[in-house]
Design an enzyme around this catalytic site. Structure first.
Site, PDB file in Angstrom:
ATOM      1  N   HIS A  46      -1.080   7.606  11.805  1.00 56.52           N
ATOM      2  CA  HIS A  46      -0.131   6.843  10.989  1.00 56.52           C
ATOM      3  C   HIS A  46       1.268   7.052  11.547  1.00 56.52           C
ATOM      4  CE1 HIS A  46       2.114   5.310   7.594  1.00 56.52           C
ATOM      5  NE2 HIS A  46       1.000   4.885   7.052  1.00 56.52           N
ATOM      6  N   ARG A  54       7.933   0.437   5.393  1.00 52.72           N
ATOM      7  CA  ARG A  54       8.254  -0.582   6.397  1.00 52.72           C
ATOM      8  C   ARG A  54       7.931  -1.968   5.865  1.00 52.72           C
ATOM      9  NH1 ARG A  54       4.538   0.823  10.472  1.00 52.72           N
ATOM     10  NH2 ARG A  54       3.767   2.352   8.980  1.00 52.72           N
TER      11      ARG A  54
END
Lengths: 256, 253, 666
Positions: free
Chosen positions: C257, C273
């Site tokens: 990740h 994000r």
């Protein structure tokens, strides 16, 4: 550059020595007596009790019992008494405390050994007792558009749904210390959560059956230990007050 | 497991419905507590009129004896008021008793919890229990005297009771107990029912706690000053015990 | 000898296990669920960001449907996924989310009218339609064409887990906590249950069942830094592997990740994000647009993680005593948004970093996060080689994710797989072949074998220290089987791990000799298991001489469909061996609805499969033809790759959407 980078890049200052005192007892060992063991560690930057306890297990005593799962303050496994106050060990930074730390298992719950207690069992009992699930006769047709809900209401429900059943509010509740049948803030919050949820078809009379007694909302003495130790900062004080008003309303209008 | 489920359903079948009593008790405890708190807040201020002057206190007494309504004094009104308060106090006590530790074991568990936890509001509750327990006796004595001797209120009569009647130690302890119990109780009452919560309950609570502390300081201060004043009067008046006060010229009406 | 019988044994109390149990119970079968920790403490709770389901309610998700979700998933998997499974999944995901909505998950909802959002670091106003008001909304996640990730703030996994566990309570399903399955009981290629250790008392009990389901999650903890909970140790995969019959698939497919905090590796959700947060380097420069001009920070996870690593290797990382890192900047989202929609992130920053993410940047770097590989099953969730053994969720290689999983597809998979596999399990339990034909001597032998192993660990003299082996393994995995891999490192990793396995036969439990609740003993036997799992990962990675999805070989940077369009299958035939045996299962191009193509990141270096072109042409023609015939998208799909008869009947139906209302509109 922010404070953290400065922290991370800083040259090692002389590391602090910390002393961790742990109340230990193993109910599986016949004749074992509760005792306090002291472990001395060198503090590392960013050290949490999760790191410290694992360090003790790896380097000092492999038999030390404690529970961690997510180690990120999400799962509620690692609650214990930290200097007498219930809290999540995983997100307690040692640097925020005096160098001598006292750890004890959460009271009231079944002790597995040392700092490990069986909160899951207790919580399941509570959930079954309060029937903390959506009660409805409606069959959902999963192929169709979902039932609509006001966005603000969904957020309000989530706010109460955030409880992680860590047991801190139970350990911090003076009432439940004296009267073990009391549902505690965790239970009352759940009732408040389902009461808010239009998908649950129970009405206030039903909720009165669950918490309209001395083991329920009327048992609460508003000591607010729950509110002050809740790691998720749930609005327990105001939700219990709200529930009390609603339940009194039911009670006063009730014909026995 | 199947057995458990069955057991559960039998239990459910046998279970009596929750009665309305707990709700009523909870409500009654709060209502009576609130009335008593209002009474005490007035009571202490009224008796403190001695700090203004003997005349002021005398006028206040006459007011409560109905002089300004009926043209003459009826000490029976005081008896009636005292009896009413006594009854409310008894009801409040009975309702509150269910929260008391019911045995020594419970009490010691709570003491230990409170000592380890070091949580202010939990400790305050212990104070409420202790002061409540003391008031059982002290307030009863006081109220009984007021009911039976309603006429013995006045700048001299009260002072004599306090000094020559040796009531000052009782009143001293009663004052502190009652003020603590009242304002801790009011603070808790507000949190319990969610009064003045506003948008940020945590902030409101901090404000309320400050108000609570200020009220305790104020009332104990004024109460002690008044008690002191009565003691001074009582000492000065100790050779004329029983003599009633007569207002100075223009001291009334 | 203690034996417990039941119809279905579910091992693992996360979302996948719980949903499987409810499905089986609904069909009238007895089920016992075993779990290491109370189910509500499972790692599923840590899934913050959301669950993918193509509802298409939000204006940014309008036009979304199963087809788009399918395409995103397959591209994301780098064509490693089983396309039929993916089709089954995308068709069931909307049903799953609607079921969960009815069970009490407080999904965030669409609010009609305008609202501010950050897209590509710029403030924009999104205006939601009136007809969508009150329906489940979605946020943007990496690697998706539409905004499809449904969420409850950033506690999605938590809310889902609680709703499903509450359902389990309602149904009165028997959950046995603090129980660990340490071996499977099997005979003649048929699984009959498990040897289970009570972690509180140390007692061993045999659980005998018609069907056994492993839902124990991933194996991230073989790495020293992982976002996974500390219980994600791959023991489910290990006990399957140790049967010598069941197989593991694609173990080398490990996802990193992009944004775990430094140094502890706790995740900050992709929602950071998705909601508009950006990545910055040592100079505060936003570098992702230089590498991926189109998707930028919202490229697929494997891509972003590699780009970050590349950028740090160029010397653009922020040096710290814990090694280099980069910055995640969510300050641009504003305090209000962070405190409402990214609250867990805020708490994590405050508690573990001592910073306020509304004011300061978050130090992050790519960290082990998800195990695409696992127990290899068919589309019904059953092991291909060991009858009666099922697996669901992250524990399984079902194979929905291929070589890279899309964010939001994992929690979605847990419930979808639970819904579907519980039906197949129920069918199996209702068939004659589910009869339990295991002799007591086999059960007894299994119990004794495990007891002996435990006794040996306790009684061993002058043996190896568990922690030494464990730390060595974690370090090897971290340094040599990481984001970028190469033949030399992988070879070393395999050799070293094999050595560790050899040494692990001689572990001695020191300092605590209790057979009851004893963390030292648990650590010892789990380390033995983890080593085997780690080796399958390293070995699979060494043999796979191509780069596909999250498996990235510096010495073989191209995706090689010609030789590697297949799954790695591992089996551990003999417990005394120190290496697994490997075979490969081809992924058939001829059956693909979406033949292999370019994923759209970086430079296309694919070595294509000889049949790809032919299949692509065929798909194009069929699509054209059927569309000309006036078939709708679902009928067109059916001609390309029929799959719906694979689904349980109750889940075969279409999904209603605002843009695709059913005729009898309510």
């Amino acid at each position: 550059m922010n404070a953290l980078t400065k922290g991370l890049m800083m040259k090692d200052k002389a590391a602090r020595k910390i002393k961790i005192n742990i109340l230990r007892f193993d109910p599986n060992i016949p004749n074992d007596r509760p005792r306090i063991d002291m472990f001395e560690l060198e503090e590392a930057p960013g050290m949490t009790l999760f790191i410290a306890l694992n360090d003790i297990r790896e380097h000092h005593d492999a038999s030390l019992k404690f529970d961690f799962v997510c180690r990120a303050g999400i799962c509620g496994s690692c609650s214990m008494l930290i200097n007498g106050r219930p809290g999540l060990a995983c997100r307690t930074l040692t640097s925020t405390m005096e160098p001598e730390i006292m750890l004890a298992p959460l009271p009231l719950f079944e002790l597995i050994g040392d700092l490990s207690v069986y909160t899951g069992n207790w919580m399941r009992g509570l959930n079954e007792r309060l029937e903390t699930w959506i009660h409805t006769q409606e069959e959902v047709d999963v192929e169709r558009l979902e039932e609509r809900m006001e966005p603000e209401l969904a957020e309000e429900i989530y706010e109460l749904d955030r409880c992680i059943e860590c047991g801190c509010c139970v350990a911090g509740c003076g009432t439940i210390q004296m009267r073990e049948e009391f549902v505690g803030a965790v239970g009352l919050n759940k009732i408040a959560r389902y009461r808010l949820d239009p998908r649950d078809k129970r009405d206030d009379d039903d909720y009165y059956e669950l918490v309209g007694d001395e083991d329920g909302v009327f048992g609460c003495m508003t000591l607010l230990g729950c509110e002050d130790v809740c790691p998720k900062e749930l609005p327990l004080q105001s939700k219990i007050a709200y529930l009390r008003r609603k339940m009194v309303e039911v009670g006063l209008n009730k014909k026995d | 497991m199947k057995h458990d489920r069955l057991h559960k359903s039998v239990d459910a079948y046998l279970k009596l419905h929750n009665s309305s009593t707990p709700a009523r008790l909870d409500f009654v405890q709060s209502v009576t507590g609130f009335i008593l708190a209002l009474f005490i807040m007035g009571h202490i201020l009224f008796e403190a009129t001695i700090l203004i002057s003997k005349d002021a206190m005398y006028a206040m007494t006459r007011f409560f004896e109905g002089y300004y309504f009926f043209g003459e004094t009826y000490p029976g009104i005081i008896s009636f008021l005292a009896a009413a308060i006594f009854i409310i106090l008894i009801v409040h006590t009975l309702a509150a008793l269910r929260k008391f530790p019911s045995n020594y074991r419970q009490y010691s568990i709570f003491r230990k919890h409170s000592a380890e936890f070091r949580h202010n509001d939990t400790t305050l509750w212990l104070w409420q229990v202790i002061t409540g327990f003391m008031m059982f006796f002290l307030a009863s004595v006081h109220l009984y005297m007021m009911m039976t001797n309603p006429g013995d209120i006045g700048p001299f009569a009260s002072a004599d009771r306090i000094v020559s009647g040796w009531m000052w130690p009782l009143y001293l302890v009663l004052l502190i107990s009652v003020v603590l119990h009242t304002f801790i109780g009011l603070y808790r009452l507000a949190l319990k029912w969610g009064w003045f919560e506003g948008k940020k309950p945590k902030e409101s609570r901090k404000v309320m706690k400050k108000i609570m502390i200020a009220a305790i300081v104020f009332y104990i201060g004024i109460g002690l000053a008044a008690l002191g004043a009565y003691i001074v009067i009582g000492i000065e008046h100790s050779d004329k015990v029983g003599a009633r006060y007569h207002p100075t010229e223009g001291g009334q009406q | 000898m203690k034996v417990t019988y039941t119809d279905v044994l579910v091992i693992g109390g996360g979302l996948a296990g719980l949903r499987t149990a409810t499905g089986v119970k609904e069909r009238g079968h007895d089920v016992i669920l075993l779990t290491l920790v109370p189910p509500k403490r499972s790692h599923s709770a840590a899934a913050q960001g959301g669950m993918q389901a193509s509802l298409g309610n939000s204006v940014m998700g309008r036009g979304d449907n199963e087809d788009v979700h399918f395409e995103d998933t397959i591209k994301g998997s780098d064509w490693g996924a089983d396309q039929k499974v993916a089709r089954m999944f995308v068709n069931t995901a909307p049903k799953a989310i609607r079921e969960l909505a009815a069970w009490g998950v407080p999904w965030n909802r669409v609010k009609k009218g305008g609202r501010q959002a950050i897209i590509n670091a710029e403030k924009v106003t999104i205006t939601e339609e009136e007809d969508a008001h009150g329906l489940i909304t979605a946020r943007d996640f990496g690697g998706t064409k539409k905004w499809r990730t449904c969420y409850t703030s950033d506690g999605t996994g938590h809310s889902m887990l609680y709703a499903v566990d509450n359902k389990v309570h309602e149904q009165g399903i028997e959950v046995r906590e603090r129980m660990e399955a340490i071996a499977l009981i099997h005979e003649n290629d048929r699984c009959y249950g498990a040897v289970v250790r009570n972690l509180m008392t140390g007692e061993l009990v045999a659980y005998i069942a018609k069907a056994t389901t492993i839902a124990t999650g991933g194996y991230g903890r073989i790495y020293s830094v992982s976002t996974n909970a500390v219980i994600c140790q791959g023991t489910g995969q290990a006990i399957a592997l140790e049967t010598g019959v069941a197989t593991l698939g694609n173990m080398e497919a490990i996802q990193f990740h992009p944004t775990a905090i430094v140094p502890v590796g706790i995740l900050t959700t992709e929602g950071c994000r998705g909601d508009g947060g950006v990545l910055r380097d040592v100079d505060g420069y936003r570098f992702m647009p230089d590498y991926e001009p189109e998707k930028k920070e919202l490229a697929s996870r494997d891509v972003v993680s590699r780009r970050m690593t590349e950028h740090m290797r160029k010397g653009k990382g922020v040096p710290s005593r814990y090694g280099d890192h980069l910055w995640l900047d969510i300050t641009i989202l504003g305090r209000k948004h962070i405190e409402k929609n990214l609250r867990e992130v805020k708490e994590i920053c405050e508690n573990f970093l001592g910073i306020d993410p509304a004011e300061e940047w978050i130090p992050v770097r790519p960290t082990q996060h998800y195990s695409m590989g696992g127990i290899r099953t068919d589309h019904r969730g059953e092991s291909q080689t060991l009858k009666g053994l099922y697996s669901v969720g992250e524990a399984a290689c079902w194979d929905l994710h291929g070589f890279n999983r899309l964010g939001g597809n994992s929690v979605s998979e847990t419930v979808v797989a639970g819904m579907l596999v519980s039906e197949y399990i129920s069918d199996f339990c209702e068939s004659e072949e589910s009869a339990i034909n295991v002799s007591t001597s086999v059960i007894e032998a299994a119990l004794k074998c495990e007891q002996d192993k435990l006794d040996r660990l306790i009684n061993n003299k002058d043996g190896e220290d568990t922690y030494v082996l464990r730390r060595a393994m974690e370090k090897i995995m971290m340094e040599k089987v990481g984001i970028f891999r190469n033949g030399k490192d992988l070879k070393e990793a395999v050799d070293e791990l094999e050595q560790l396995i050899f040494r692990s036969h001689n572990i001695e439990v020191t300092r605590s000799k209790s057979l009851a609740a004893n963390p030292a003993l648990v650590n010892a036997y789990r380390t033995q298991m983890m080593l085997k799992v780690a080796l399958t990962v390293a070995y699979g990675a060494l043999l796979r001489t191509e780069s596909r999805g999250a498996h990235s070989r510096e010495d073989f940077p191209e995706r090689n469909d010609k030789e590697w369009l297949n799954r790695t299958i591992m089996r551990w035939k003999d417990p005394d061996m120190t290496m697994p045996t490997v075979s490969y299962e081809d992924i058939e191009v001829e059956e693909m609805e979406l033949p292999p193509g370019f994923r759209g990141y970086g430079k296309d270096m694919t070595i294509h499969h000889p049949k790809t072109e032919e299949r692509q042409a065929m798909v194009d023609t069929m699509r054209l033809q059927t569309e000309e015939e006036g078939l709708d998208r679902i009928e067109v799909q059916r001609t390309l790759m029929p799959y719906s008869e694979l689904l349980p009947e109750k889940y075969q139906g279409r999904n209603e959407r605002l843009d695709e209302r059913f005729d009898d509109e309510r």
